[in-house]
Design an enzyme around this catalytic site. Structure first.
Site, PDB file in Angstrom:
ATOM      1  N   ASP A   9       0.853  -1.190   0.000  1.00  0.00           N
ATOM      2  CA  ASP A   9       0.000   0.000   0.000  1.00  0.00           C
ATOM      3  C   ASP A   9       0.894   1.248   0.000  1.00  0.00           C
ATOM      4  OD1 ASP A   9      -2.335   1.680   0.523  1.00  0.00           O
ATOM      5  OD2 ASP A   9      -1.508   1.830   2.552  1.00  0.00           O
ATOM      6  N   ASP A  11      -0.090   5.148   0.839  1.00  0.00           N
ATOM      7  CA  ASP A  11      -0.217   6.134   1.917  1.00  0.00           C
ATOM      8  C   ASP A  11      -0.371   5.436   3.271  1.00  0.00           C
ATOM      9  OD1 ASP A  11      -0.137   8.005  -0.137  1.00  0.00           O
ATOM     10  OD2 ASP A  11      -2.318   8.115  -0.285  1.00  0.00           O
ATOM     11  N   TYR A  20      -5.384  13.398   1.914  1.00  0.00           N
ATOM     12  CA  TYR A  20      -5.187  13.406   0.465  1.00  0.00           C
ATOM     13  C   TYR A  20      -3.908  14.140   0.097  1.00  0.00           C
ATOM     14  CZ  TYR A  20      -9.937  11.673  -0.045  1.00  0.00           C
ATOM     15  OH  TYR A  20     -11.065  10.908   0.009  1.00  0.00           O
ATOM     16  N   GLN A  53      -6.676   5.889  -5.006  1.00  0.00           N
ATOM     17  CA  GLN A  53      -6.524   7.346  -5.076  1.00  0.00           C
ATOM     18  C   GLN A  53      -7.849   7.973  -5.503  1.00  0.00           C
ATOM     19  OE1 GLN A  53      -3.955   9.100  -3.951  1.00  0.00           O
ATOM     20  NE2 GLN A  53      -2.938   7.207  -3.311  1.00  0.00           N
ATOM     21  N   CYS A  90      -6.013   2.944  -8.284  1.00  0.00           N
ATOM     22  CA  CYS A  90      -7.431   3.080  -8.634  1.00  0.00           C
ATOM     23  C   CYS A  90      -7.834   4.536  -8.425  1.00  0.00           C
ATOM     24  CB  CYS A  90      -8.289   2.179  -7.750  1.00  0.00           C
ATOM     25  SG  CYS A  90     -10.048   2.615  -7.850  1.00  0.00           S
ATOM     26  N   ASP A 134      -1.820  -0.503   5.828  1.00  0.00           N
ATOM     27  CA  ASP A 134      -2.157   0.055   7.141  1.00  0.00           C
ATOM     28  C   ASP A 134      -3.658   0.036   7.424  1.00  0.00           C
ATOM     29  OD1 ASP A 134      -2.605   2.145   5.215  1.00  0.00           O
ATOM     30  OD2 ASP A 134      -2.589   3.617   6.846  1.00  0.00           O
TER      31      ASP A 134
HETATM   32 MG   LIG Z   1      -2.905   3.225   3.426  1.00  0.00          MG
HETATM   33 ZN   LIG Z   2     -10.979   1.549  -9.627  1.00  0.00          ZN
END
Ligand SMILES: [Mg+2]
Ligand SMILES: [Zn+2]
Length: 193
Positions: A9, A11, A20, A53, A90, A134
């Site tokens: 992953d 973030d 964001y 995203q 995504c 996470d």
């Molecule tokens: Mg994350």
């Molecule tokens: Zn998607």
């Protein structure tokens, strides 16, 4: 021939969770991220980032910013002698924003589309692979493709464990302090020194 992968992953796992990332200036790699990916490289496994995203669908930032952030990630990796074999994201959201980003896609984690796409393009043995993230959705997406899932305590991880774990139908296959510890445990059976 297929190889196992460690799906990572973005973030909260590879980079700091700051909400964001709507500007490149908000992006910060976590200090152990390059070491973790280099460890994957040395093992012969593939290292693949998979990230939701939805800020694109929500109109918070353009898709070009996502690719600019990923260029930055690759620069960090290259500078540290590490390499990502793929970065898949995504940009969709099922209910927010406008078409084409507003859609009930198959790639928003915990749906398995990103992992399946990566497996097809890169020749990944999903049954031997792991996903590290996470959030519980990162663990669930691993199970959705027959892989194993690790939760890290960085980003949202500590809060997920504190407030949500009691309701989980199945615990993560591994809980680790951070990405480097998780990678080390998956590849070598021990936390890194
Ligand atoms: Mg994350
Ligand atoms: Zn998607």
């Amino acid at each position: 021939m297929t190889r196992p992968a460690i799906f990572i992953d973005r973030d909260g796992t590879l980079s700091e969770e700051v909400g964001y990332i709507n500007h490149l200036s908000r992006f910060r790699m976590l200090p152990f991220a390059v070491d973790a990916v280099r460890l994957v490289n040395q093992s012969g496994w593939l290292a693949v980032v998979v990230t939701n995203q939805a800020g694109v669908a929500r109109g918070y930032f353009p898709e070009t910013l996502v690719t600019a952030v990923h260029d930055r990630v690759r620069e960090h990796m290259t500078a540290g002698g590490a390499r990502l074999d793929g970065i898949f994201y995504c940009p969709h959201h099922p209910t927010a924003g406008d078409a084409p980003y507003r859609q009930d896609c198959e790639c928003r984690k915990p749906k398995p589309g990103l992992l399946r796409q990566a497996a097809g393009e890169l020749g990944i043995d999903l049954a031997r692979s792991w996903m590290i993230g996470d959030r519980y959705a990162d663990v669930q997406v691993a199970w959705a493709v027959g892989a194993r899932g690790a939760l890290v305590r960085t980003g949202y991880g500590e809060g997920e464990l504190a407030h949500k774990a009691a309701g989980w139908p199945r615990p993560p296959d591994l809980v680790a302090a951070n990405l480097l510890q998780a990678v080390s445990h998956v590849l070598h059976g021990t936390p890194s020194a």
